[in-house]
Write an enzyme that holds these catalytic residues in place. Structure first.
Site, PDB file in Angstrom:
ATOM      1  N   GLN A  50       0.874  -1.083  -0.073  1.00 21.48           N
ATOM      2  CA  GLN A  50      -0.003   0.058  -0.087  1.00 21.48           C
ATOM      3  C   GLN A  50       0.900   1.319   0.082  1.00 21.48           C
ATOM      4  OE1 GLN A  50      -1.041  -2.403   2.266  1.00 21.48           O
ATOM      5  NE2 GLN A  50      -2.723  -3.154   1.014  1.00 21.48           N
ATOM      6  N   ASN A  70      -3.535   1.013  -3.233  1.00 20.30           N
ATOM      7  CA  ASN A  70      -3.139  -0.288  -3.339  1.00 20.30           C
ATOM      8  C   ASN A  70      -1.943  -0.421  -4.489  1.00 20.30           C
ATOM      9  OD1 ASN A  70      -4.447  -1.838  -1.354  1.00 20.30           O
ATOM     10  ND2 ASN A  70      -6.049  -2.505  -2.339  1.00 20.30           N
ATOM     11  N   CYS A  79      -6.893   0.220   6.063  1.00 14.98           N
ATOM     12  CA  CYS A  79      -5.524  -0.689   6.090  1.00 14.98           C
ATOM     13  C   CYS A  79      -4.840  -0.693   7.735  1.00 14.98           C
ATOM     14  CB  CYS A  79      -4.529  -0.420   5.063  1.00 14.98           C
ATOM     15  SG  CYS A  79      -3.012  -1.512   5.372  1.00 14.98           S
ATOM     16  N   ASN A 200     -11.304  -9.024   0.037  1.00 12.38           N
ATOM     17  CA  ASN A 200     -10.152  -9.673   0.716  1.00 12.38           C
ATOM     18  C   ASN A 200     -10.555 -11.105   0.845  1.00 12.38           C
ATOM     19  OD1 ASN A 200      -7.976  -7.398   1.149  1.00 12.38           O
ATOM     20  ND2 ASN A 200     -10.332  -6.798   1.901  1.00 12.38           N
ATOM     21  N   ARG A 219      -7.188  -7.852  -2.038  1.00 19.99           N
ATOM     22  CA  ARG A 219      -8.021  -7.153  -3.355  1.00 19.99           C
ATOM     23  C   ARG A 219      -6.859  -6.209  -3.660  1.00 19.99           C
ATOM     24  NH1 ARG A 219     -13.013  -3.157  -1.847  1.00 19.99           N
ATOM     25  NH2 ARG A 219     -11.929  -1.979  -0.288  1.00 19.99           N
ATOM     26  N   CYS A 227      -2.096  -8.955   6.806  1.00 19.80           N
ATOM     27  CA  CYS A 227      -3.248  -7.884   6.468  1.00 19.80           C
ATOM     28  C   CYS A 227      -4.047  -7.776   7.736  1.00 19.80           C
ATOM     29  CB  CYS A 227      -4.323  -8.470   5.528  1.00 19.80           C
ATOM     30  SG  CYS A 227      -5.567  -7.395   5.030  1.00 19.80           S
TER      31      CYS A 227
END
Length: 293
Positions: A50, A70, A79, A200, A219, A227
């Site tokens: 990211q 992203n 995020c 995701n 994604r 994540c």
């Protein structure tokens, strides 16, 4: 700062990598193609999962606004690992034990977890109704939704849980996360018509009391070492299915995250380590970059 020579900072949360720009004094604007180059180490960029832009907040009481893109160049709303990294930076700047961060997904609070480079983020409440995730069709109970990949009578994966933690997540409960080719399955499921905003995709394996092993296809990024929002989603989905209590440890390839889905207000607290790797300079015209010495 020249418009095409831009200072940046490389950070990561459990191997979830970020290039961070500070746009609080001067704006930082990259095209989608430029963002994709910065993300792509093979093309000569510093590489990221990211890209984070720190901007002046538009709401009082906030320390900063955090904008997130992203690796595919597109903007997203949340995020978790990046929030811990930016929270750490803001706390270091202000010599404070907390930081208030505004995002497209809403207000998030980062808190010093009491150990060096350890940060807790209050990620707020999960969204659990089908229209809020969102899903393309109505499900009365999102603890399990009807979705499968593979033959009808012998699906490879089926019956995921669905949660929104600022972005949509589908969690497939499996006996062994290593038994599946997430690089192959992830893109198919990310773009499944049931997810109008894509999703995701997580594989989750219960490995002990309140402990879960997790692999994530993110994604717009691909398979990542960590994540944060996926760990939060799993930390909500597991107790909803009565697999765990509300306090869990989620083991990702990059390391563990402690998740607490707090009963009194339904807020999700995520705690884990961050790493401040280095500072550097981008030359967007030359498509090159250097580390600061």
């Amino acid at each position: 700062m020249s418009a095409r020579h831009i200072p940046f900072r490389k950070m990561n949360g459990l191997g979830n990598t970020f290039v961070v720009f500070d746009a609080r004094q001067e704006p930082v604007t990259l095209t989608a193609e430029e963002r994709r180059w910065v993300a792509d180490e093979a093309a000569g960029g510093p590489g990221f999962d990211q890209m984070i832009t720190i901007e002046k907040p538009t709401v009082g009481g906030m320390d900063a606004f955090m904008r997130i893109h992203n690796a595919d160049g597109g903007e997203v709303d949340a995020c978790g690992n990046a929030t811990r990294c930016i929270g750490w930076l803001l706390m270091q700047e202000a010599n404070n034990s907390f930081a208030n961060i505004l995002t497209n997904a809403g207000f998030l609070k980062a808190i010093d977890a009491g150990e060096p480079h350890m940060v807790t983020v209050d990620m707020g409440m999960p969204r659990l109704e089908w229209q809020d995730i969102p899903l393309a069709e109505e499900f009365a109970d999102t603890r399990v939704i009807e979705l499968q990949i593979g033959p009808i009578d012998d699906p490879i994966l089926h019956s995921p849980s669905a949660v929104n933690m600022g972005n949509p997540h589908a969690i497939f409960w499996v006996d062994n996360v290593e038994a599946y080719d997430l690089e192959k399955i992830g893109p198919l499921l990310e773009h499944h018509p049931i997810f109008p905003e894509r999703a995701n995709i997580s594989l989750a394996q219960l490995i002990g009391e309140n402990e879960i092993r997790l692999k994530v296809w993110e994604r717009g990024v691909g398979q990542t070492r960590a994540c944060g929002t996926a760990a939060c989603a799993v930390g909500v989905a597991a107790p909803r299915k009565k697999l765990t209590d509300r306090k869990t440890v989620i083991h990702l390839p990059g390391g563990p995250l402690a998740i607490h889905w707090r009963e009194e207000d339904d807020h999700v607290l995520m705690t884990g380590a961050i790493e401040d790797e280095y500072k550097g300079q981008l030359d967007l015209d030359a498509r090159s970059w250097t580390k600061d010495h």
